[in-house]
Design an enzyme around this catalytic site. Structure first.
Site, PDB file in Angstrom:
ATOM      1  N   LYS A 175      -5.944 -13.500  10.761  1.00 20.62           N
ATOM      2  CA  LYS A 175      -6.930 -13.610   9.685  1.00 20.62           C
ATOM      3  C   LYS A 175      -6.383 -14.377   8.478  1.00 20.62           C
ATOM      4  O   LYS A 175      -7.056 -15.242   7.940  1.00 20.62           O
ATOM      5  CB  LYS A 175      -7.400 -12.219   9.251  1.00 20.62           C
ATOM      6  CG  LYS A 175      -8.443 -12.261   8.133  1.00 20.62           C
ATOM      7  CD  LYS A 175      -9.050 -10.901   7.841  1.00 20.62           C
ATOM      8  CE  LYS A 175     -10.050 -10.999   6.678  1.00 20.62           C
ATOM      9  NZ  LYS A 175     -10.532  -9.675   6.252  1.00 20.62           N
ATOM     10  N   HIS A 176      -5.174 -14.036   8.037  1.00 16.65           N
ATOM     11  CA  HIS A 176      -4.650 -14.598   6.783  1.00 16.65           C
ATOM     12  C   HIS A 176      -3.551 -15.646   7.003  1.00 16.65           C
ATOM     13  O   HIS A 176      -3.559 -16.704   6.386  1.00 16.65           O
ATOM     14  CB  HIS A 176      -4.096 -13.483   5.890  1.00 16.65           C
ATOM     15  CG  HIS A 176      -5.108 -12.430   5.536  1.00 16.65           C
ATOM     16  ND1 HIS A 176      -6.099 -12.643   4.608  1.00 16.65           N
ATOM     17  CD2 HIS A 176      -5.291 -11.164   5.994  1.00 16.65           C
ATOM     18  CE1 HIS A 176      -6.847 -11.541   4.492  1.00 16.65           C
ATOM     19  NE2 HIS A 176      -6.375 -10.628   5.328  1.00 16.65           N
ATOM     20  N   GLN A 191       0.821  -1.209   0.000  1.00 14.67           N
ATOM     21  CA  GLN A 191       0.000   0.000   0.000  1.00 14.67           C
ATOM     22  C   GLN A 191       0.856   1.260   0.000  1.00 14.67           C
ATOM     23  O   GLN A 191       1.943   1.286   0.562  1.00 14.67           O
ATOM     24  CB  GLN A 191      -0.999  -0.007   1.161  1.00 14.67           C
ATOM     25  CG  GLN A 191      -0.396   0.115   2.532  1.00 14.67           C
ATOM     26  CD  GLN A 191      -1.429  -0.013   3.659  1.00 14.67           C
ATOM     27  OE1 GLN A 191      -2.576  -0.377   3.433  1.00 14.67           O
ATOM     28  NE2 GLN A 191      -1.012   0.293   4.876  1.00 14.67           N
ATOM     29  N   HIS A 248      -3.430  -8.932  13.425  1.00 14.44           N
ATOM     30  CA  HIS A 248      -4.615  -9.096  12.575  1.00 14.44           C
ATOM     31  C   HIS A 248      -4.261  -9.869  11.300  1.00 14.44           C
ATOM     32  O   HIS A 248      -4.980 -10.783  10.891  1.00 14.44           O
ATOM     33  CB  HIS A 248      -5.198  -7.720  12.222  1.00 14.44           C
ATOM     34  CG  HIS A 248      -6.239  -7.764  11.134  1.00 14.44           C
ATOM     35  ND1 HIS A 248      -7.556  -8.078  11.371  1.00 14.44           N
ATOM     36  CD2 HIS A 248      -6.137  -7.561   9.793  1.00 14.44           C
ATOM     37  CE1 HIS A 248      -8.230  -8.066  10.217  1.00 14.44           C
ATOM     38  NE2 HIS A 248      -7.392  -7.745   9.256  1.00 14.44           N
ATOM     39  N   GLU A 249      -3.150  -9.484  10.672  1.00 14.44           N
ATOM     40  CA  GLU A 249      -2.744 -10.139   9.424  1.00 14.44           C
ATOM     41  C   GLU A 249      -2.446 -11.618   9.645  1.00 14.44           C
ATOM     42  O   GLU A 249      -2.826 -12.477   8.848  1.00 14.44           O
ATOM     43  CB  GLU A 249      -1.532  -9.424   8.807  1.00 14.44           C
ATOM     44  CG  GLU A 249      -1.847  -8.025   8.273  1.00 14.44           C
ATOM     45  CD  GLU A 249      -2.917  -8.031   7.176  1.00 14.44           C
ATOM     46  OE1 GLU A 249      -2.825  -8.846   6.247  1.00 14.44           O
ATOM     47  OE2 GLU A 249      -3.859  -7.219   7.262  1.00 14.44           O
ATOM     48  N   HIS A 282       0.923  -4.515   3.123  1.00 12.65           N
ATOM     49  CA  HIS A 282      -0.367  -4.671   3.798  1.00 12.65           C
ATOM     50  C   HIS A 282      -0.480  -6.113   4.277  1.00 12.65           C
ATOM     51  O   HIS A 282      -0.727  -6.359   5.439  1.00 12.65           O
ATOM     52  CB  HIS A 282      -1.534  -4.287   2.868  1.00 12.65           C
ATOM     53  CG  HIS A 282      -2.870  -4.326   3.559  1.00 12.65           C
ATOM     54  ND1 HIS A 282      -4.018  -3.809   3.034  1.00 12.65           N
ATOM     55  CD2 HIS A 282      -3.246  -4.850   4.742  1.00 12.65           C
ATOM     56  CE1 HIS A 282      -5.028  -3.980   3.873  1.00 12.65           C
ATOM     57  NE2 HIS A 282      -4.585  -4.628   4.912  1.00 12.65           N
ATOM     58  N   PHE A 308      -1.738  -4.496  13.962  1.00 10.40           N
ATOM     59  CA  PHE A 308      -1.807  -4.734  12.515  1.00 10.40           C
ATOM     60  C   PHE A 308      -1.252  -6.123  12.186  1.00 10.40           C
ATOM     61  O   PHE A 308      -1.906  -6.937  11.526  1.00 10.40           O
ATOM     62  CB  PHE A 308      -1.003  -3.636  11.822  1.00 10.40           C
ATOM     63  CG  PHE A 308      -1.042  -3.612  10.306  1.00 10.40           C
ATOM     64  CD1 PHE A 308      -2.066  -4.211   9.577  1.00 10.40           C
ATOM     65  CD2 PHE A 308      -0.038  -2.937   9.606  1.00 10.40           C
ATOM     66  CE1 PHE A 308      -2.080  -4.156   8.185  1.00 10.40           C
ATOM     67  CE2 PHE A 308      -0.053  -2.869   8.216  1.00 10.40           C
ATOM     68  CZ  PHE A 308      -1.063  -3.491   7.508  1.00 10.40           C
TER      69      PHE A 308
END
Ligand SMILES: *[C@@H]1O[C@H](CO)[C@@H](O)[C@H](O)[C@H]1NC(C)=O
Length: 226
Positions: free
Chosen positions: A118-119, A34, A114-115, A61, A111
Protein backbone atom coordinates in the site's frame (compact mmCIF):
# COMPACT_ATOMS: atom_id res chain seq x y z
CA UNK A 1 18.74 24.13 -7.19
CA UNK A 2 18.69 20.38 -6.77
CA UNK A 3 14.90 20.47 -6.71
CA UNK A 4 14.76 22.65 -9.81
CA UNK A 5 17.08 20.44 -11.80
CA UNK A 6 15.22 17.28 -10.82
CA UNK A 7 12.02 18.98 -11.96
CA UNK A 8 13.68 19.79 -15.24
CA UNK A 9 14.88 16.22 -15.68
CA UNK A 10 11.41 15.05 -14.80
CA UNK A 11 9.92 17.47 -17.30
CA UNK A 12 12.22 16.24 -20.05
CA UNK A 13 11.79 12.62 -19.09
CA UNK A 14 8.02 12.83 -18.88
CA UNK A 15 7.80 12.97 -22.66
CA UNK A 16 9.62 9.67 -22.95
CA UNK A 17 9.24 7.72 -19.73
CA UNK A 18 6.34 9.17 -17.71
CA UNK A 19 6.37 6.28 -15.24
CA UNK A 20 9.70 7.46 -13.77
CA UNK A 21 8.16 10.73 -12.70
CA UNK A 22 4.88 9.36 -11.48
CA UNK A 23 6.65 6.88 -9.20
CA UNK A 24 8.55 9.50 -7.14
CA UNK A 25 5.64 11.82 -6.76
CA UNK A 26 5.18 12.44 -3.05
CA UNK A 27 6.15 15.26 -0.72
CA UNK A 28 7.11 13.75 2.64
CA UNK A 29 6.67 10.69 4.87
CA UNK A 30 4.62 10.19 7.98
CA UNK A 31 6.52 7.82 10.25
CA UNK A 32 3.79 6.31 12.43
CA UNK A 33 4.37 4.58 15.76
CA UNK A 34 1.67 2.84 17.78
CA UNK A 35 1.30 2.10 21.47
CA UNK A 36 0.42 -1.62 21.81
CA UNK A 37 -1.45 -1.05 25.09
CA UNK A 38 -3.91 1.21 23.27
CA UNK A 39 -4.27 -1.16 20.35
CA UNK A 40 -5.13 -4.01 22.70
CA UNK A 41 -7.45 -2.46 25.31
CA UNK A 42 -10.21 -1.48 22.90
CA UNK A 43 -13.46 -3.37 22.40
CA UNK A 44 -11.89 -4.92 19.27
CA UNK A 45 -8.98 -6.33 21.31
CA UNK A 46 -5.78 -7.74 19.76
CA UNK A 47 -3.79 -10.92 19.21
CA UNK A 48 -0.12 -11.21 20.09
CA UNK A 49 2.14 -12.35 17.27
CA UNK A 50 2.92 -16.05 17.03
CA UNK A 51 6.46 -15.15 18.12
CA UNK A 52 5.18 -13.96 21.53
CA UNK A 53 4.08 -10.82 23.37
CA UNK A 54 5.90 -7.76 22.00
CA UNK A 55 7.97 -5.69 24.40
CA UNK A 56 6.31 -2.74 26.13
CA UNK A 57 7.48 -0.14 23.62
CA UNK A 58 6.04 1.81 20.73
CA UNK A 59 5.91 -0.39 17.64
CA UNK A 60 6.21 0.78 14.06
CA UNK A 61 2.93 1.05 12.16
CA UNK A 62 4.41 2.33 8.94
CA UNK A 63 6.31 4.83 6.86
CA UNK A 64 3.75 6.52 4.64
CA UNK A 65 4.44 8.69 1.59
CA UNK A 66 2.12 11.70 1.73
CA UNK A 67 1.28 14.86 -0.19
CA UNK A 68 1.45 18.37 1.27
CA UNK A 69 -2.30 18.73 0.76
CA UNK A 70 -2.96 15.85 3.17
CA UNK A 71 -3.85 13.22 0.59
CA UNK A 72 -1.57 10.29 -0.15
CA UNK A 73 -0.72 7.88 -2.94
CA UNK A 74 -1.34 4.18 -2.40
CA UNK A 75 -0.74 0.84 -4.08
CA UNK A 76 1.64 2.37 -6.60
CA UNK A 77 3.26 -0.71 -8.12
CA UNK A 78 1.47 -4.03 -8.33
CA UNK A 79 4.44 -5.42 -10.25
CA UNK A 80 6.64 -5.20 -7.12
CA UNK A 81 4.75 -7.11 -4.40
CA UNK A 82 6.25 -7.70 -0.94
CA UNK A 83 9.03 -10.27 -1.10
CA UNK A 84 10.16 -11.42 2.32
CA UNK A 85 13.40 -12.88 0.92
CA UNK A 86 14.52 -9.29 0.25
CA UNK A 87 14.40 -8.44 3.97
CA UNK A 88 15.49 -11.74 5.50
CA UNK A 89 18.33 -10.03 7.38
CA UNK A 90 15.82 -7.63 8.98
CA UNK A 91 13.11 -10.08 10.04
CA UNK A 92 14.16 -10.57 13.65
CA UNK A 93 14.36 -6.80 14.14
CA UNK A 94 10.99 -6.35 12.42
CA UNK A 95 9.45 -8.96 14.72
CA UNK A 96 10.68 -6.91 17.69
CA UNK A 97 10.03 -3.39 16.51
CA UNK A 98 7.24 -3.77 13.94
CA UNK A 99 5.04 -6.40 15.60
CA UNK A 100 1.58 -7.27 14.31
CA UNK A 101 -1.26 -7.15 16.83
CA UNK A 102 -4.07 -8.01 14.44
CA UNK A 103 -6.20 -11.10 14.91
CA UNK A 104 -5.77 -13.93 14.21
CA UNK A 105 -2.14 -14.17 15.41
CA UNK A 106 0.44 -14.02 12.68
CA UNK A 107 4.19 -13.80 12.26
CA UNK A 108 3.98 -10.23 10.92
CA UNK A 109 4.35 -10.95 7.22
CA UNK A 110 0.72 -10.03 6.46
CA UNK A 111 1.21 -6.66 8.20
CA UNK A 112 4.58 -5.93 6.53
CA UNK A 113 3.29 -6.98 3.15
CA UNK A 114 0.28 -4.66 3.50
CA UNK A 115 2.56 -1.77 4.47
CA UNK A 116 4.90 -2.36 1.53
CA UNK A 117 2.18 -2.94 -1.06
CA UNK A 118 0.00 0.00 0.00
CA UNK A 119 2.62 2.57 1.06
CA UNK A 120 6.16 1.37 0.32
CA UNK A 121 5.57 0.96 -3.42
CA UNK A 122 4.83 4.70 -3.58
CA UNK A 123 8.35 5.67 -2.48
CA UNK A 124 10.06 2.94 -4.48
CA UNK A 125 12.06 5.34 -6.63
CA UNK A 126 13.86 6.49 -3.47
CA UNK A 127 13.76 3.44 -1.18
CA UNK A 128 13.74 -0.08 -2.54
CA UNK A 129 12.06 -2.73 -0.42
CA UNK A 130 15.10 -3.44 1.74
CA UNK A 131 15.88 0.27 2.27
CA UNK A 132 12.23 0.98 3.06
CA UNK A 133 12.13 -1.43 5.98
CA UNK A 134 15.68 -0.61 7.09
CA UNK A 135 14.86 3.12 7.07
CA UNK A 136 11.79 2.67 9.28
CA UNK A 137 13.76 0.52 11.75
CA UNK A 138 16.53 3.13 11.86
CA UNK A 139 14.06 5.95 12.53
CA UNK A 140 12.52 3.99 15.39
CA UNK A 141 15.92 3.44 17.03
CA UNK A 142 16.94 7.08 16.60
CA UNK A 143 13.75 8.50 18.04
CA UNK A 144 13.38 6.46 21.21
CA UNK A 145 10.03 8.06 22.05
CA UNK A 146 9.28 6.00 25.15
CA UNK A 147 12.50 7.15 26.78
CA UNK A 148 12.03 10.81 26.02
CA UNK A 149 8.47 10.68 27.34
CA UNK A 150 9.66 8.99 30.50
CA UNK A 151 12.30 11.70 31.01
CA UNK A 152 9.38 14.15 31.02
CA UNK A 153 7.61 12.06 33.66
CA UNK A 154 5.17 10.50 31.18
CA UNK A 155 4.98 6.72 31.25
CA UNK A 156 2.54 3.96 30.36
CA UNK A 157 1.21 3.51 33.89
CA UNK A 158 -2.51 3.74 33.23
CA UNK A 159 -2.70 7.39 34.27
CA UNK A 160 -4.01 10.34 32.30
CA UNK A 161 -1.63 12.96 30.91
CA UNK A 162 -2.34 16.26 29.25
CA UNK A 163 -2.14 16.10 25.48
CA UNK A 164 -0.05 19.27 25.47
CA UNK A 165 2.53 17.80 27.88
CA UNK A 166 2.92 14.76 25.60
CA UNK A 167 3.30 16.93 22.52
CA UNK A 168 5.86 19.22 24.12
CA UNK A 169 7.92 16.35 25.53
CA UNK A 170 8.22 14.86 22.03
CA UNK A 171 8.81 18.24 20.40
CA UNK A 172 11.60 19.01 22.84
CA UNK A 173 13.11 15.56 22.37
CA UNK A 174 13.13 15.43 18.57
CA UNK A 175 12.97 19.11 17.62
CA UNK A 176 9.68 18.92 15.74
CA UNK A 177 6.01 18.83 16.69
CA UNK A 178 4.39 15.40 16.37
CA UNK A 179 0.76 14.62 15.67
CA UNK A 180 -0.99 12.49 18.28
CA UNK A 181 -3.84 10.17 17.33
CA UNK A 182 -6.14 8.86 20.06
CA UNK A 183 -8.50 5.96 20.22
CA UNK A 184 -10.86 4.83 22.98
CA UNK A 185 -10.52 2.13 25.58
CA UNK A 186 -13.46 -0.13 26.49
CA UNK A 187 -14.82 2.56 28.86
CA UNK A 188 -14.76 5.13 26.07
CA UNK A 189 -11.81 7.12 27.45
CA UNK A 190 -9.52 8.86 24.97
CA UNK A 191 -5.97 7.45 25.01
CA UNK A 192 -2.58 7.81 23.30
CA UNK A 193 -2.74 5.50 20.29
CA UNK A 194 -0.41 6.64 17.49
CA UNK A 195 2.35 9.20 17.05
CA UNK A 196 3.02 10.76 13.61
CA UNK A 197 6.44 12.22 12.88
CA UNK A 198 7.29 13.88 9.58
CA UNK A 199 10.34 12.86 7.58
CA UNK A 200 11.69 14.23 4.30
CA UNK A 201 11.51 12.21 1.09
CA UNK A 202 14.98 10.71 1.65
CA UNK A 203 13.65 9.01 4.79
CA UNK A 204 16.52 10.32 6.90
CA UNK A 205 15.74 13.88 8.06
CA UNK A 206 12.95 14.86 10.42
CA UNK A 207 10.99 17.89 9.27
CA UNK A 208 8.13 20.09 10.46
CA UNK A 209 4.90 18.48 9.29
CA UNK A 210 3.59 20.23 6.15
CA UNK A 211 0.11 19.14 7.20
CA UNK A 212 -1.43 17.16 10.03
CA UNK A 213 -3.92 14.29 9.83
CA UNK A 214 -7.45 14.83 11.11
CA UNK A 215 -8.93 13.54 14.34
CA UNK A 216 -9.14 14.74 17.87
CA UNK A 217 -7.91 13.72 21.30
CA UNK A 218 -9.38 14.88 24.59
CA UNK A 219 -7.18 17.40 26.41
CA UNK A 220 -6.28 14.68 28.94
CA UNK A 221 -5.56 11.25 27.55
CA UNK A 222 -4.76 7.86 28.99
CA UNK A 223 -1.43 6.08 28.58
CA UNK A 224 -2.34 2.47 29.37
CA UNK A 225 0.06 -0.23 30.51
CA UNK A 226 1.01 -3.06 28.19
C1 LIG B 1 -8.78 9.43 33.09
O1 LIG B 1 -9.76 10.35 32.65
C2 LIG B 1 -11.06 9.76 32.48
C3 LIG B 1 -11.94 10.79 31.83
O2 LIG B 1 -11.94 11.98 32.60
C4 LIG B 1 -11.56 9.22 33.78
O3 LIG B 1 -12.83 8.63 33.62
C5 LIG B 1 -10.58 8.17 34.30
O4 LIG B 1 -10.96 7.70 35.57
C6 LIG B 1 -9.16 8.78 34.40
N1 LIG B 1 -8.23 7.71 34.73
C7 LIG B 1 -7.38 7.80 35.76
C8 LIG B 1 -6.48 6.64 35.98
O5 LIG B 1 -7.33 8.78 36.47
Amino acid sequence: MEFKSSLLICFLAIQFVPILCASQDFDFFYFVLQWPGSYCDTSKSCCFPSTGKPEADFGIHGLWPNYNDGTYPSNCDSSAPYDQSKVSDLISKMQQEWPTLACPSGTGSTFWSHEWDKHGTCSESILDQHSYFATALKLKDQLNILQLLSKAGISPDGNNYSLSSIKSAIQEGIGHAPWIECNKDTSGNSQLYQIYICVDTSGSNLIECPTFPHGKCDSNIGFPTF
